[in-house]
Design an enzyme around this catalytic site. Structure first.
Site, mmCIF file in Angstrom:
data_model
loop_
_atom_site.group_PDB
_atom_site.id
_atom_site.type_symbol
_atom_site.label_atom_id
_atom_site.label_comp_id
_atom_site.label_asym_id
_atom_site.label_seq_id
_atom_site.Cartn_x
_atom_site.Cartn_y
_atom_site.Cartn_z
ATOM 1 N N HIS A 277 0.693 -3.811 -2.175
ATOM 2 C CA HIS A 277 1.496 -4.302 -3.313
ATOM 3 C C HIS A 277 0.800 -5.585 -3.725
ATOM 4 O O HIS A 277 1.107 -6.664 -3.227
ATOM 5 C CB HIS A 277 2.943 -4.558 -2.901
ATOM 6 C CG HIS A 277 3.679 -3.283 -2.609
ATOM 7 N ND1 HIS A 277 4.969 -3.236 -2.158
ATOM 8 C CD2 HIS A 277 3.299 -1.977 -2.721
ATOM 9 C CE1 HIS A 277 5.351 -1.979 -2.009
ATOM 10 N NE2 HIS A 277 4.349 -1.193 -2.332
ATOM 11 N N TYR B 95 14.370 12.088 -5.167
ATOM 12 C CA TYR B 95 14.850 12.186 -3.789
ATOM 13 C C TYR B 95 16.308 12.628 -3.851
ATOM 14 O O TYR B 95 17.163 11.870 -4.318
ATOM 15 C CB TYR B 95 14.722 10.828 -3.080
ATOM 16 C CG TYR B 95 13.363 10.183 -3.353
ATOM 17 C CD1 TYR B 95 12.266 10.444 -2.549
ATOM 18 C CD2 TYR B 95 13.188 9.344 -4.469
ATOM 19 C CE1 TYR B 95 11.031 9.881 -2.825
ATOM 20 C CE2 TYR B 95 11.956 8.781 -4.758
ATOM 21 C CZ TYR B 95 10.875 9.051 -3.937
ATOM 22 O OH TYR B 95 9.653 8.500 -4.222
ATOM 23 N N HIS C 174 2.840 -0.326 -8.946
ATOM 24 C CA HIS C 174 2.552 -1.744 -8.657
ATOM 25 C C HIS C 174 1.054 -1.975 -8.767
ATOM 26 O O HIS C 174 0.257 -1.035 -8.726
ATOM 27 C CB HIS C 174 3.046 -2.085 -7.242
ATOM 28 C CG HIS C 174 2.615 -1.088 -6.195
ATOM 29 N ND1 HIS C 174 1.373 -1.122 -5.610
ATOM 30 C CD2 HIS C 174 3.229 0.012 -5.677
ATOM 31 C CE1 HIS C 174 1.267 -0.109 -4.760
ATOM 32 N NE2 HIS C 174 2.377 0.603 -4.780
ATOM 33 N N HIS D 67 13.214 3.804 -7.431
ATOM 34 C CA HIS D 67 12.184 2.760 -7.417
ATOM 35 C C HIS D 67 11.469 2.746 -8.761
ATOM 36 O O HIS D 67 11.693 3.611 -9.600
ATOM 37 C CB HIS D 67 11.192 2.975 -6.258
ATOM 38 C CG HIS D 67 10.519 4.320 -6.252
ATOM 39 N ND1 HIS D 67 9.482 4.641 -7.093
ATOM 40 C CD2 HIS D 67 10.752 5.434 -5.496
ATOM 41 C CE1 HIS D 67 9.088 5.880 -6.844
ATOM 42 N NE2 HIS D 67 9.851 6.388 -5.894
ATOM 43 N N ASP E 27 2.534 9.637 2.380
ATOM 44 C CA ASP E 27 2.109 8.445 1.627
ATOM 45 C C ASP E 27 1.187 7.681 2.560
ATOM 46 O O ASP E 27 1.653 7.063 3.528
ATOM 47 C CB ASP E 27 3.351 7.625 1.247
ATOM 48 C CG ASP E 27 3.016 6.418 0.363
ATOM 49 O OD1 ASP E 27 1.825 6.049 0.271
ATOM 50 O OD2 ASP E 27 3.966 5.849 -0.216
ATOM 51 N N ASP F 61 0.124 -11.052 26.266
ATOM 52 C CA ASP F 61 -1.349 -11.018 26.366
ATOM 53 C C ASP F 61 -2.030 -10.032 25.415
ATOM 54 O O ASP F 61 -3.231 -9.802 25.516
ATOM 55 C CB ASP F 61 -1.820 -10.689 27.800
ATOM 56 C CG ASP F 61 -1.541 -11.826 28.765
ATOM 57 O OD1 ASP F 61 -1.216 -12.926 28.280
ATOM 58 O OD2 ASP F 61 -1.648 -11.605 29.983
ATOM 59 N N HIS G 121 11.089 4.477 3.100
ATOM 60 C CA HIS G 121 10.144 3.784 3.985
ATOM 61 C C HIS G 121 10.084 4.422 5.369
ATOM 62 O O HIS G 121 9.938 3.729 6.383
ATOM 63 C CB HIS G 121 10.489 2.293 4.083
ATOM 64 C CG HIS G 121 10.263 1.568 2.787
ATOM 65 N ND1 HIS G 121 10.909 0.405 2.450
ATOM 66 C CD2 HIS G 121 9.464 1.852 1.725
ATOM 67 C CE1 HIS G 121 10.519 0.008 1.248
ATOM 68 N NE2 HIS G 121 9.654 0.883 0.783
ATOM 69 N N GLU H 211 3.530 6.282 -9.476
ATOM 70 C CA GLU H 211 4.127 7.028 -8.382
ATOM 71 C C GLU H 211 5.605 7.369 -8.584
ATOM 72 O O GLU H 211 6.460 6.912 -7.827
ATOM 73 C CB GLU H 211 3.967 6.244 -7.082
ATOM 74 C CG GLU H 211 4.389 4.769 -7.157
ATOM 75 C CD GLU H 211 4.250 4.066 -5.810
ATOM 76 O OE1 GLU H 211 4.789 4.574 -4.825
ATOM 77 O OE2 GLU H 211 3.576 3.017 -5.764
ATOM 78 N N ARG I 195 7.298 12.707 -4.093
ATOM 79 C CA ARG I 195 6.627 11.610 -4.804
ATOM 80 C C ARG I 195 5.173 12.018 -4.997
ATOM 81 O O ARG I 195 4.582 12.667 -4.125
ATOM 82 C CB ARG I 195 6.725 10.295 -4.012
ATOM 83 C CG ARG I 195 6.035 9.127 -4.710
ATOM 84 C CD ARG I 195 6.436 7.745 -4.164
ATOM 85 N NE ARG I 195 6.079 7.533 -2.774
ATOM 86 C CZ ARG I 195 6.926 7.541 -1.758
ATOM 87 N NH1 ARG I 195 8.208 7.780 -1.974
ATOM 88 N NH2 ARG I 195 6.509 7.334 -0.530
ATOM 89 N N ASP J 42 -3.763 3.837 -2.009
ATOM 90 C CA ASP J 42 -2.337 4.117 -1.833
ATOM 91 C C ASP J 42 -2.032 5.448 -2.521
ATOM 92 O O ASP J 42 -1.886 5.492 -3.742
ATOM 93 C CB ASP J 42 -1.538 2.955 -2.462
ATOM 94 C CG ASP J 42 -0.043 3.102 -2.278
ATOM 95 O OD1 ASP J 42 0.387 3.985 -1.514
ATOM 96 O OD2 ASP J 42 0.697 2.317 -2.902
ATOM 97 N N GLU K 90 1.654 10.112 -6.124
ATOM 98 C CA GLU K 90 1.137 8.757 -6.369
ATOM 99 C C GLU K 90 -0.377 8.758 -6.483
ATOM 100 O O GLU K 90 -1.081 9.241 -5.586
ATOM 101 C CB GLU K 90 1.555 7.839 -5.206
ATOM 102 C CG GLU K 90 0.958 6.442 -5.300
ATOM 103 C CD GLU K 90 1.475 5.495 -4.225
ATOM 104 O OE1 GLU K 90 1.780 5.972 -3.107
ATOM 105 O OE2 GLU K 90 1.568 4.294 -4.504
HETATM 106 N N1 GLY Z 1 2.772 2.910 0.127
HETATM 107 C C1 GLY Z 1 3.565 1.934 -0.459
HETATM 108 C C2 GLY Z 1 3.862 2.228 -1.848
HETATM 109 O O1 GLY Z 1 3.625 3.334 -2.302
HETATM 110 O O2 GLY Z 1 4.280 1.395 -2.594
HETATM 111 MN MN MN Z 2 2.440 2.561 -3.958
HETATM 112 MN MN MN Z 3 2.294 4.699 -1.460
#
Ligand code: GLY
Ligand code: MN
Ligand code: MN
Length: 439
Positions: free
Chosen positions: A358, A385, A351, A347, A257, A36, A240, A381, A403, A268, A405
């Protein structure tokens, strides 16, 4: 967003589809959280981009050249009881009056009405594979039309990806889209500052998450663009991480983040800062390296430069720095060729950013990295790590995750950083955090 913007988008789409063809796109479904209870509704970005219509159970149809009107919206009929329990919804009249549909029909009548619209069309532009049930329904309708070929009715011969046209449109942001993105970016940057000011050893990660949400909502923006990552100490090495439930230790770094959505447009931002307000020496050295890599990458954000240049610049700076600090050994060129940096930087540089965090849009055209063009918005970004169990590096580096960004708009002459309100130099962060400690 002004209705005219949606009208212009539909016109542009219609021109590209061409007369004799048809395009269909469905709204996002309501999603159940538990018995519900539904998740807060988030419209499908493609559907919203074309319609500005924020309801589930809707299907937009575009038929260039249709005499009775080119834009048809199937949606729920107005229901007084539903309005009482769940709030206002447009209904068929609202669809034409407030959302500029040329025609509207009940979604419950789709099966009776839509097949007639598919008749004698050559191509059906449609995002195949998102909704299995609708995919089947469309194929069934087309097959049924085929069976009538003896009556002279022609069935569509091709189903073409709608995304290809739509996502190229979404990649280039208009002035009104940029206005929303600037707002999302500014408020997100401010929220990051608030987190820096409120941060104290002994707090829990979710308490800092609450500080971010406080700022977002206080500015009237109700949805995060993605689940916030608030990662203290070694949690910052989990890319993540969203549990956000650990206690913050004096002497550790914290990586946040987080970004908010403004009328479906995302920000972001990542910032990494010391929980105590003061970087230790090893933290400073790695942090400065990531910042240098970010600045080098940002320099590559200019029209007519290929998208991969920013990534390559970050790899160059990070590899040289890791070598200098003793985390890697060997020759820079070899380490880059062997991708040795990937154990600490796994990474890519960023993006596209827009309605989806993304965001959509091709990164390569005909096998080549595409050239940047004014109006594109992207993130830069880089990160490092260092896993806690990494035996090949000195102990002082282990468990550090960093990081940085920012969100950038490609302009005619270079770029504009949309998120520069959030401090990122060592001095800037320490100075801001010190003001909090005094008050
Ligand atoms: N917050 C997702 C990324 O930085 O790609
Ligand atoms: Mn990002
Ligand atoms: Mn991010």
């Amino acid at each position: 967003m002004d209705q005219n913007e949606f009208i212009q988008r539909r016109q542009l789409l219609m021109e590209q589809i061409g007369a004799g063809n048809i395009a269909l796109i469905a709204s996002a479904p309501d999603r159940t959280r538990n018995r519900d209870v539904e998740y807060p509704y988030r419209q499908d970005s493609d559907f919203y981009y074309l319609t500005g219509f924020n309801e589930s159970e809707a299907l937009a149809v575009f038929i260039p050249g249709r005499e009775q009107g080119e834009y048809i919206l199937f949606c729920r009929e107005y229901d007084e009881k539903k309005a009482l329990w769940e709030g206002a919804h447009a209904g068929l009249e609202g669809a034409t009056e407030h959302f500029a549909a040329d025609d509207s029909f009940p979604i419950d009548d789709l099966d009776e009405i839509l097949p007639g619209m598919l008749e004698n069309k050559h191509k059906v532009y449609y995002p195949m594979g998102r909704d299995g049930e609708l995919d089947h329904q469309i194929l069934d309708w087309i097959n049924n039309i085929r069976k009538q070929s003896r009556n002279g009715v022609i069935a569509p011969g091709e189903i073409v990806s709608l995304e290809h046209i739509l996502h190229e449109m979404r990649l280039f942001k208009t002035a009104s889209e940029l206005k929303l993105m600037r707002r999302a970016c500014q408020i997100s940057a401010q929220a990051h500052k608030r987190a820096m000011l409120q941060c104290r050893p002994g707090m829990y990660e979710y308490q800092l998450e609450a500080e971010l949400v406080h700022d977002f909502m206080n500015h009237g923006l109700r949805s995060v663009a993605y689940p916030s990552i608030v990662a203290g100490g070694r949690n910052s090495c989990i890319l993540h991480y969203t549990e956000n439930c650990d206690q913050l230790n004096d002497g550790d770094l914290i990586l946040i983040d987080a970004g908010v959505e403004c009328d479906h447009y995302a920000a972001d931002i990542t910032r990494t800062f010391p929980i105590s307000g003061k970087f230790s020496d090893p933290q400073k050295q790695l942090y400065q390296l990531v910042l240098d890599a970010q600045l080098a990458a940002i320099e590559q954000i200019q029209p007519n430069l290929p998208w991969n240049k920013a990534h390559d610049a970050s790899v160059q700076v990070l590899t040289e720095g890791l070598l200098k600090l003793g985390l890697l050994e060997g020759e820079v060129s070899e380490l880059i060729e062997n991708e040795a940096y990937k154990q600490f930087y796994m990474h890519r540089i960023g993006h596209w950013l827009g309605m989806d965090v993304h965001d959509v849009g091709d990164y390569k055209l005909e096998g080549e990295w595409r050239l940047l063009e004014p109006g594109m918005v992207l993130t830069i970004e880089p990160g490092l790590y260092i896993p806690t169990d990494c035996q090949t590096v000195d102990k002082k580096w282990r468990g550090i995750g960093i990081r940085i960004e920012d969100d950038l708009l490609v302009t005619e002459n270079g770029h504009e950083i949309l998120t520069s309100d959030a401090p990122k130099t060592i001095e800037g962060i320490e100075a801001l955090m010190q003001t909090a400690e005094r008050t």
